[in-house]
Design a protein around this motif. Structure first.
Motif, PDB file in Angstrom:
ATOM      1  N   PHE A  22      32.790  42.759  39.978  1.00  0.00           N
ATOM      2  CA  PHE A  22      32.987  41.376  40.429  1.00  0.00           C
ATOM      3  C   PHE A  22      32.282  41.142  41.761  1.00  0.00           C
ATOM      4  CE2 PHE A  22      35.400  38.354  43.051  1.00  0.00           C
ATOM      5  CZ  PHE A  22      35.271  37.212  42.288  1.00  0.00           C
ATOM      6  N   TYR A  23      32.454  42.040  42.712  1.00  0.00           N
ATOM      7  CA  TYR A  23      31.819  41.885  44.020  1.00  0.00           C
ATOM      8  C   TYR A  23      30.297  41.861  43.877  1.00  0.00           C
ATOM      9  CZ  TYR A  23      36.497  43.348  45.586  1.00  0.00           C
ATOM     10  OH  TYR A  23      37.850  43.463  45.783  1.00  0.00           O
ATOM     11  N   ALA A  25      28.553  40.892  41.362  1.00  0.00           N
ATOM     12  CA  ALA A  25      28.133  39.649  40.713  1.00  0.00           C
ATOM     13  C   ALA A  25      28.318  38.432  41.618  1.00  0.00           C
ATOM     14  CB  ALA A  25      28.916  39.454  39.413  1.00  0.00           C
ATOM     15  N   THR A  26      29.164  38.531  42.611  1.00  0.00           N
ATOM     16  CA  THR A  26      29.543  37.392  43.440  1.00  0.00           C
ATOM     17  C   THR A  26      28.770  37.307  44.755  1.00  0.00           C
ATOM     18  OG1 THR A  26      31.762  37.444  42.480  1.00  0.00           O
ATOM     19  CG2 THR A  26      31.502  36.242  44.556  1.00  0.00           C
ATOM     20  N   PHE A  27      28.540  38.440  45.389  1.00  0.00           N
ATOM     21  CA  PHE A  27      27.965  38.469  46.733  1.00  0.00           C
ATOM     22  C   PHE A  27      26.538  38.991  46.714  1.00  0.00           C
ATOM     23  CE2 PHE A  27      32.558  38.842  47.236  1.00  0.00           C
ATOM     24  CZ  PHE A  27      32.817  37.821  48.134  1.00  0.00           C
ATOM     25  N   GLU A  88      27.670  27.271  50.211  1.00  0.00           N
ATOM     26  CA  GLU A  88      27.937  28.712  50.125  1.00  0.00           C
ATOM     27  C   GLU A  88      29.421  28.987  50.344  1.00  0.00           C
ATOM     28  OE1 GLU A  88      26.276  32.965  51.866  1.00  0.00           O
ATOM     29  OE2 GLU A  88      26.036  31.168  53.110  1.00  0.00           O
ATOM     30  N   ARG A  91      31.229  28.008  47.141  1.00  0.00           N
ATOM     31  CA  ARG A  91      30.925  28.911  46.021  1.00  0.00           C
ATOM     32  C   ARG A  91      31.698  30.215  46.139  1.00  0.00           C
ATOM     33  NH1 ARG A  91      28.088  33.234  44.810  1.00  0.00           N
ATOM     34  NH2 ARG A  91      27.011  33.427  46.810  1.00  0.00           N
ATOM     35  N   LEU A  92      31.692  30.824  47.324  1.00  0.00           N
ATOM     36  CA  LEU A  92      32.373  32.106  47.487  1.00  0.00           C
ATOM     37  C   LEU A  92      33.889  31.954  47.426  1.00  0.00           C
ATOM     38  CD1 LEU A  92      30.116  33.767  50.197  1.00  0.00           C
ATOM     39  CD2 LEU A  92      30.114  34.138  47.714  1.00  0.00           C
ATOM     40  N   ALA A  95      34.806  31.357  43.810  1.00  0.00           N
ATOM     41  CA  ALA A  95      34.630  32.574  43.012  1.00  0.00           C
ATOM     42  C   ALA A  95      35.840  33.492  43.160  1.00  0.00           C
ATOM     43  CB  ALA A  95      33.351  33.306  43.421  1.00  0.00           C
ATOM     44  N   ILE A  96      36.343  33.616  44.370  1.00  0.00           N
ATOM     45  CA  ILE A  96      37.496  34.490  44.614  1.00  0.00           C
ATOM     46  C   ILE A  96      38.777  33.860  44.095  1.00  0.00           C
ATOM     47  CG2 ILE A  96      38.933  35.498  46.443  1.00  0.00           C
ATOM     48  CD1 ILE A  96      36.240  35.814  48.024  1.00  0.00           C
ATOM     49  N   ASN A  99      39.148  33.189  40.162  1.00  0.00           N
ATOM     50  CA  ASN A  99      39.146  34.370  39.298  1.00  0.00           C
ATOM     51  C   ASN A  99      40.390  35.212  39.531  1.00  0.00           C
ATOM     52  OD1 ASN A  99      36.579  34.532  37.654  1.00  0.00           O
ATOM     53  ND2 ASN A  99      35.795  33.941  39.673  1.00  0.00           N
ATOM     54  N   ASP A 111      41.538  38.204  46.725  1.00  0.00           N
ATOM     55  CA  ASP A 111      41.068  38.315  45.338  1.00  0.00           C
ATOM     56  C   ASP A 111      42.168  38.872  44.442  1.00  0.00           C
ATOM     57  OD1 ASP A 111      40.955  41.187  45.428  1.00  0.00           O
ATOM     58  OD2 ASP A 111      38.870  41.155  46.086  1.00  0.00           O
TER      59      ASP A 111
END
Length: 160
Positions: A22-23, A25-27, A88, A91-92, A95-96, A99, A111
C-alpha cells in the motif's frame, strides 16, 4: 542486498507485506524490497510465513516485522509527509483514510494498520514559522480546528 545503516522498524500483526505494498502504491519514491520468510515456527507465526519486509516510504528505509499482536502501533510514532499543494494533501489524506484508515486532528490520520501519518502542507509549516508571531498564532489556531489541513484557510488566517 545492501543493508542500510539505519532503518525504521514497524511492528505488524501479520500484515507487513500488505502495508508495504500500500505504501509503495501511495507514496512517491517508495518500493517493496526483500521479503524474508520465517525459517522456523515462532510465537506469532509458522515456518514459511512472511517474517520481515524491507521497503521504502518516500525514500526512507523501513522494515516491516510481523511480530504479532503484542505491540500495536501508537501515535508516539508517525510519518510526517510535507505536501506541496492542496491536491497532494487531499490525495494522500484520502488514500489513507478511504482505505480503512481514520481521520484525526491537525493533519493527522491513521492507516488501517494503525500507523500514524501527519499530512502536513509546506504552507502550514511556513505559516507556523512566520516571524510575525500574530500571523503564526492565527494560522495555528485555524489548524487546531481542522482534520485535514485546508491550505486556503491557513493562508487566510495567516493574513488575518
Amino acid at each position: 542486498m545492501t543493508i542500510p545503516k539505519n532503518t525504521v522498524c514497524l511492528w505488524f500483526d501479520g500484515t507487513a507485506l500488505e502495508a508495504a505494498q500500500f505504501y509503495a502504491a501511495t507514496f512517491a519514491d517508495s518500493a517493496v524490497g526483500a521479503v524474508q520468510l520465517a525459517p522456523a515456527d515462532y510465537p506469532s507465526g509458522r515456518q514459511g510465513d512472511v517474517l520481515t519486509v524491507c521497503f521504502t516510504v518516500l525514500g526512507m528505509a523501513c522494515l516491516g516485522l510481523n511480530g504479532g499482536p503484542v505491540f500495536p502501533q501508537t501515535e508516539a510514532f508517525s510519518f510526517q509527509v510535507a505536501t506541496d499543494d492542496q491536491a497532494e494533501t487531499d490525495r494522500l489524506w484520502q488514500a489513507i483514510v478511504d482505505n480503512g484508515g481514520q481521520a484525526s486532528a491537525c493533519g493527522w490520520c491513521k492507516d488501517r494498520w494503525g500507523v500514524s501519518w501527519q499530512i502536513t502542507p509546506r504552507a502550514l509549516t511556513e505559516a507556523l514559522a512566520d516571524p510575525d508571531r500574530a500571523a503564526a498564532r492565527r494560522a495555528f489556531e485555524a489548524m487546531m480546528q481542522m482534520g485535514k489541513i485546508d491550505i486556503a484557510a491557513i493562508d487566510a488566517a495567516r493574513r488575518g
